[in-house]
Design an enzyme around this catalytic site. Structure first.
Site, PDB file in Angstrom:
ATOM      1  N   ASP A 190       8.745  27.194  32.795  1.00  0.00           N
ATOM      2  CA  ASP A 190       7.990  26.247  33.610  1.00  0.00           C
ATOM      3  C   ASP A 190       7.956  24.912  32.864  1.00  0.00           C
ATOM      4  O   ASP A 190       7.570  24.881  31.686  1.00  0.00           O
ATOM      5  CB  ASP A 190       6.564  26.801  33.807  1.00  0.00           C
ATOM      6  CG  ASP A 190       5.757  26.005  34.812  1.00  0.00           C
ATOM      7  OD1 ASP A 190       5.908  24.767  34.876  1.00  0.00           O
ATOM      8  OD2 ASP A 190       4.958  26.635  35.529  1.00  0.00           O
ATOM      9  N   GLY A 222      10.939  20.263  40.338  1.00  0.00           N
ATOM     10  CA  GLY A 222       9.758  19.736  41.005  1.00  0.00           C
ATOM     11  C   GLY A 222       9.800  20.035  42.483  1.00  0.00           C
ATOM     12  O   GLY A 222      10.614  20.835  42.955  1.00  0.00           O
ATOM     13  N   ILE A 223       8.894  19.370  43.197  1.00  0.00           N
ATOM     14  CA  ILE A 223       8.783  19.544  44.647  1.00  0.00           C
ATOM     15  C   ILE A 223       9.527  18.381  45.308  1.00  0.00           C
ATOM     16  O   ILE A 223       9.210  17.223  45.041  1.00  0.00           O
ATOM     17  CB  ILE A 223       7.293  19.560  45.058  1.00  0.00           C
ATOM     18  CG1 ILE A 223       6.614  20.781  44.434  1.00  0.00           C
ATOM     19  CG2 ILE A 223       7.148  19.533  46.572  1.00  0.00           C
ATOM     20  CD1 ILE A 223       5.119  20.801  44.593  1.00  0.00           C
ATOM     21  N   ASN A 262      15.175   8.097  47.295  1.00  0.00           N
ATOM     22  CA  ASN A 262      15.042   6.880  48.106  1.00  0.00           C
ATOM     23  C   ASN A 262      13.676   6.827  48.815  1.00  0.00           C
ATOM     24  O   ASN A 262      13.326   5.782  49.380  1.00  0.00           O
ATOM     25  CB  ASN A 262      16.203   6.735  49.094  1.00  0.00           C
ATOM     26  CG  ASN A 262      16.392   7.920  49.994  1.00  0.00           C
ATOM     27  OD1 ASN A 262      15.444   8.644  50.281  1.00  0.00           O
ATOM     28  ND2 ASN A 262      17.611   8.140  50.444  1.00  0.00           N
ATOM     29  N   TYR A 317       4.778  12.539  47.687  1.00  0.00           N
ATOM     30  CA  TYR A 317       6.010  12.907  46.962  1.00  0.00           C
ATOM     31  C   TYR A 317       6.685  11.639  46.428  1.00  0.00           C
ATOM     32  O   TYR A 317       7.034  11.559  45.240  1.00  0.00           O
ATOM     33  CB  TYR A 317       6.932  13.684  47.906  1.00  0.00           C
ATOM     34  CG  TYR A 317       8.381  13.710  47.496  1.00  0.00           C
ATOM     35  CD1 TYR A 317       8.784  14.348  46.318  1.00  0.00           C
ATOM     36  CD2 TYR A 317       9.364  13.097  48.287  1.00  0.00           C
ATOM     37  CE1 TYR A 317      10.118  14.366  45.941  1.00  0.00           C
ATOM     38  CE2 TYR A 317      10.696  13.127  47.923  1.00  0.00           C
ATOM     39  CZ  TYR A 317      11.070  13.751  46.742  1.00  0.00           C
ATOM     40  OH  TYR A 317      12.394  13.767  46.369  1.00  0.00           O
ATOM     41  N   LYS A 332       7.352  10.086  42.456  1.00  0.00           N
ATOM     42  CA  LYS A 332       8.633   9.654  41.892  1.00  0.00           C
ATOM     43  C   LYS A 332       8.531   8.218  41.342  1.00  0.00           C
ATOM     44  O   LYS A 332       9.217   7.887  40.370  1.00  0.00           O
ATOM     45  CB  LYS A 332       9.732   9.764  42.946  1.00  0.00           C
ATOM     46  CG  LYS A 332      10.052  11.201  43.344  1.00  0.00           C
ATOM     47  CD  LYS A 332      10.682  11.981  42.192  1.00  0.00           C
ATOM     48  CE  LYS A 332      11.090  13.374  42.603  1.00  0.00           C
ATOM     49  NZ  LYS A 332      11.827  14.097  41.548  1.00  0.00           N
ATOM     50  N   CYS A 345      21.353  14.792  49.379  1.00  0.00           N
ATOM     51  CA  CYS A 345      22.425  15.465  48.632  1.00  0.00           C
ATOM     52  C   CYS A 345      22.646  16.860  49.208  1.00  0.00           C
ATOM     53  O   CYS A 345      21.996  17.828  48.783  1.00  0.00           O
ATOM     54  CB  CYS A 345      22.054  15.514  47.152  1.00  0.00           C
ATOM     55  SG  CYS A 345      23.380  16.191  46.143  1.00  0.00           S
ATOM     56  N   ARG A 377      20.329   9.572  60.284  1.00  0.00           N
ATOM     57  CA  ARG A 377      19.869   8.767  59.147  1.00  0.00           C
ATOM     58  C   ARG A 377      20.597   9.140  57.853  1.00  0.00           C
ATOM     59  O   ARG A 377      20.857   8.295  57.003  1.00  0.00           O
ATOM     60  CB  ARG A 377      18.357   8.932  58.963  1.00  0.00           C
ATOM     61  CG  ARG A 377      17.737   7.923  57.996  1.00  0.00           C
ATOM     62  CD  ARG A 377      16.241   8.111  57.893  1.00  0.00           C
ATOM     63  NE  ARG A 377      15.893   9.360  57.271  1.00  0.00           N
ATOM     64  CZ  ARG A 377      15.838   9.566  55.958  1.00  0.00           C
ATOM     65  NH1 ARG A 377      16.071   8.577  55.125  1.00  0.00           N
ATOM     66  NH2 ARG A 377      15.529  10.756  55.471  1.00  0.00           N
TER      67      ARG A 377
HETATM   68  N1  LIG Z   1      18.191  17.317  47.677  1.00  0.00           N
HETATM   69  C1  LIG Z   1      18.149  16.023  47.896  1.00  0.00           C
HETATM   70  O1  LIG Z   1      18.812  15.527  48.799  1.00  0.00           O
HETATM   71  C2  LIG Z   1      17.284  15.122  47.034  1.00  0.00           C
HETATM   72  C3  LIG Z   1      17.134  13.795  47.411  1.00  0.00           C
HETATM   73  C4  LIG Z   1      16.368  12.951  46.628  1.00  0.00           C
HETATM   74  C5  LIG Z   1      15.788  13.442  45.465  1.00  0.00           C
HETATM   75  N2  LIG Z   1      15.950  14.739  45.125  1.00  0.00           N
HETATM   76  C6  LIG Z   1      15.298  15.208  43.903  1.00  0.00           C
HETATM   77  O2  LIG Z   1      16.210  16.021  43.183  1.00  0.00           O
HETATM   78  C7  LIG Z   1      15.509  17.105  42.573  1.00  0.00           C
HETATM   79  C8  LIG Z   1      16.122  18.414  43.021  1.00  0.00           C
HETATM   80  O3  LIG Z   1      16.004  18.512  44.419  1.00  0.00           O
HETATM   81  P1  LIG Z   1      16.494  19.829  45.187  1.00  0.00           P
HETATM   82  O4  LIG Z   1      16.780  19.431  46.564  1.00  0.00           O
HETATM   83  O5  LIG Z   1      17.517  20.505  44.380  1.00  0.00           O
HETATM   84  O6  LIG Z   1      15.143  20.662  45.189  1.00  0.00           O
HETATM   85  P2  LIG Z   1      14.985  22.245  45.182  1.00  0.00           P
HETATM   86  O7  LIG Z   1      13.617  22.538  45.694  1.00  0.00           O
HETATM   87  O8  LIG Z   1      16.146  22.885  45.838  1.00  0.00           O
HETATM   88  O9  LIG Z   1      15.054  22.591  43.623  1.00  0.00           O
HETATM   89  C9  LIG Z   1      13.994  22.305  42.750  1.00  0.00           C
HETATM   90  C10 LIG Z   1      13.987  23.369  41.680  1.00  0.00           C
HETATM   91  O10 LIG Z   1      12.935  23.070  40.763  1.00  0.00           O
HETATM   92  C11 LIG Z   1      12.346  24.300  40.375  1.00  0.00           C
HETATM   93  N3  LIG Z   1      10.982  24.050  39.923  1.00  0.00           N
HETATM   94  C12 LIG Z   1       9.921  23.621  40.643  1.00  0.00           C
HETATM   95  N4  LIG Z   1       8.832  23.548  39.867  1.00  0.00           N
HETATM   96  C13 LIG Z   1       9.215  23.919  38.621  1.00  0.00           C
HETATM   97  C14 LIG Z   1       8.534  24.053  37.389  1.00  0.00           C
HETATM   98  N5  LIG Z   1       7.212  23.803  37.302  1.00  0.00           N
HETATM   99  N6  LIG Z   1       9.223  24.464  36.315  1.00  0.00           N
HETATM  100  C15 LIG Z   1      10.551  24.763  36.400  1.00  0.00           C
HETATM  101  N7  LIG Z   1      11.252  24.654  37.554  1.00  0.00           N
HETATM  102  C16 LIG Z   1      10.578  24.255  38.649  1.00  0.00           C
HETATM  103  C17 LIG Z   1      12.383  25.162  41.629  1.00  0.00           C
HETATM  104  O11 LIG Z   1      12.284  26.545  41.312  1.00  0.00           O
HETATM  105  C18 LIG Z   1      13.719  24.776  42.228  1.00  0.00           C
HETATM  106  O12 LIG Z   1      14.759  25.667  41.821  1.00  0.00           O
HETATM  107  C19 LIG Z   1      14.050  16.958  42.962  1.00  0.00           C
HETATM  108  O13 LIG Z   1      13.369  16.312  41.905  1.00  0.00           O
HETATM  109  C20 LIG Z   1      14.094  16.081  44.192  1.00  0.00           C
HETATM  110  O14 LIG Z   1      12.918  15.332  44.339  1.00  0.00           O
HETATM  111  C21 LIG Z   1      16.675  15.607  45.886  1.00  0.00           C
END
Ligand SMILES: NC(=O)c1ccc[n+]([C@@H]2O[C@H](COP(=O)([O-])OP(=O)(O)OC[C@H]3O[C@@H](n4cnc5c(N)ncnc54)[C@H](O)[C@@H]3O)[C@@H](O)[C@H]2O)c1
Length: 281
Positions: free
Chosen positions: A65, A87-88, A126, A154, A158, A184, A192
């Site tokens: 964690d 994170g979330i 973004n 959220y 960031k 991503c 969008r």
């Molecule tokens: N996916 C996108 O298009 C996108 C766009 C903009 C930003 N992001 C950022 O990229 C990052 C990854 O996004 P994602 O889509 O892969 O999210 P996701 O929810 O698929 O993955 C996040 C991962 O973080 C882990 N996690 C959460 N809390 C944790 C903790 N306390 N300790 C250890 N692990 C923990 C979760 O188990 C999960 O595997 C995030 O920070 C998100 O804000 C993602």
């Protein structure tokens, strides 16, 4: 094109089991990085390279964690760069955001300094600028210098993460790149996302560039593919060696039947329907 001169080392990816982490695990391993994954859970999907498919046994794995200071510091032993994704990634209750995104991100930056890791690449979004209006960016691109206008708690978390990166650079000399990621995913899911799409292969190119760019201080960049209708300025990322190869245009016909109501938040705001998102009930 990936800079062949850049030398991969050992990278710790927090949140490595998630969507972006799954893309980066295989993609960075295929570029020669030694990848260590850190997450609350083990990955649901095998490691894979976006171009060449599954990559087996590429990743060392640590269950932990990020809010546990000892666990995250130990995971950083002998690491050259931390990619912080954990994170979330959507709107949630403030208590949950506070724990995972605010406290968790503070613990990651602080552990990097204690462990002597020189560089952190932080996944921002973004949605830190989601309340800008699309109509104001038809002829110009939004630059990273514009004041944050987060569209969710959220997004606020960031902005805090970016500020933490700036502080840890100025106070502790940490090299920090904050990447404001677009959407991503393998393909855009909405109209969008044609503007914000970051293809999996370009995500690997982006993070590799930010992890290896020479003389990094503190940098803020937008991270998207070379989308014809993109509204964010990719100049800062390009100057750090990011050369996107993909363009969402080939998906445009898919969304041709979706109405373009200028009052619809999804059309009006850069952050789309995040501007109306509520925490889960
Ligand atoms: N996916 C996108 O298009 C996108 C766009 C903009 C930003 N992001 C950022 O990229 C990052 C990854 O996004 P994602 O889509 O892969 O999210 P996701 O929810 O698929 O993955 C996040 C991962 O973080 C882990 N996690 C959460 N809390 C944790 C903790 N306390 N300790 C250890 N692990 C923990 C979760 O188990 C999960 O595997 C995030 O920070 C998100 O804000 C993602």
């Amino acid at each position: 094109m990936v800079d062949e001169q850049a030398r991969p080392g050992r990278v710790l990816i927090t949140g490595a089991a998630g969507g972006v982490g799954t893309i980066l695990r295989g993609g960075l391993a295929a570029l020669g990085w030694s990848v260590r994954g850190f997450d609350l859970v083990t990955p649901a999907e095998p490691d894979s390279d976006p171009d060449t498919g599954p990559v087996s046994d590429a990743v060392e794995w640590i269950i932990g964690d990020i809010t546990d200071p000892a666990a995250i510091e130990a995971a950083m032993a002998d690491v050259d760069v931390v990619i912080h994704l954990a994170g979330i990634p959507v709107e949630d209750h403030f208590a949950a955001i506070l724990h995972a995104n605010i406290d968790g991100t503070h613990q990651v930056f602080d552990a990097a300094v204690r462990a002597g890791v020189p560089r952190v690449v932080y996944a921002s979004t973004n949605h830190v600028v989601g309340y800008y209006e699309r109509a104001d960016f038809t002829d110009t691109k939004l630059g990273v210098g514009a004041r944050p206008r987060p569209d969710t708690l959220y997004g606020v978390s960031k902005v805090f993460g970016e500020a933490l990166g700036s502080y840890y650079h100025d106070r502790h000399g940490l090299q920090v790149a904050c990447a404001r990621l677009g959407a991503c995913y393998a393909e855009p899911h909405t109209r969008r996302m044609l503007d914000t799409w970051l293809s999996p292969a370009d995500a690997v190119r982006l993070f590799h560039a930010l992890a290896t760019a020479p003389d990094l201080g503190f940098e803020l960049v937008f991270g998207a593919s070379a989308n014809r209708t993109g509204w964010c300025d990719l100049g800062p990322a390009r100057r750090l060696g990011y050369h996107p190869q993909d363009d969402s245009e080939r998906f445009r016909d898919r969304f041709a039947d979706q109405p373009l109501d200028p009052d619809d938040p999804e059309v009006r705001y850069l952050g789309g329907d995040f501007t109306t998102a509520l925490p889960p009930a």
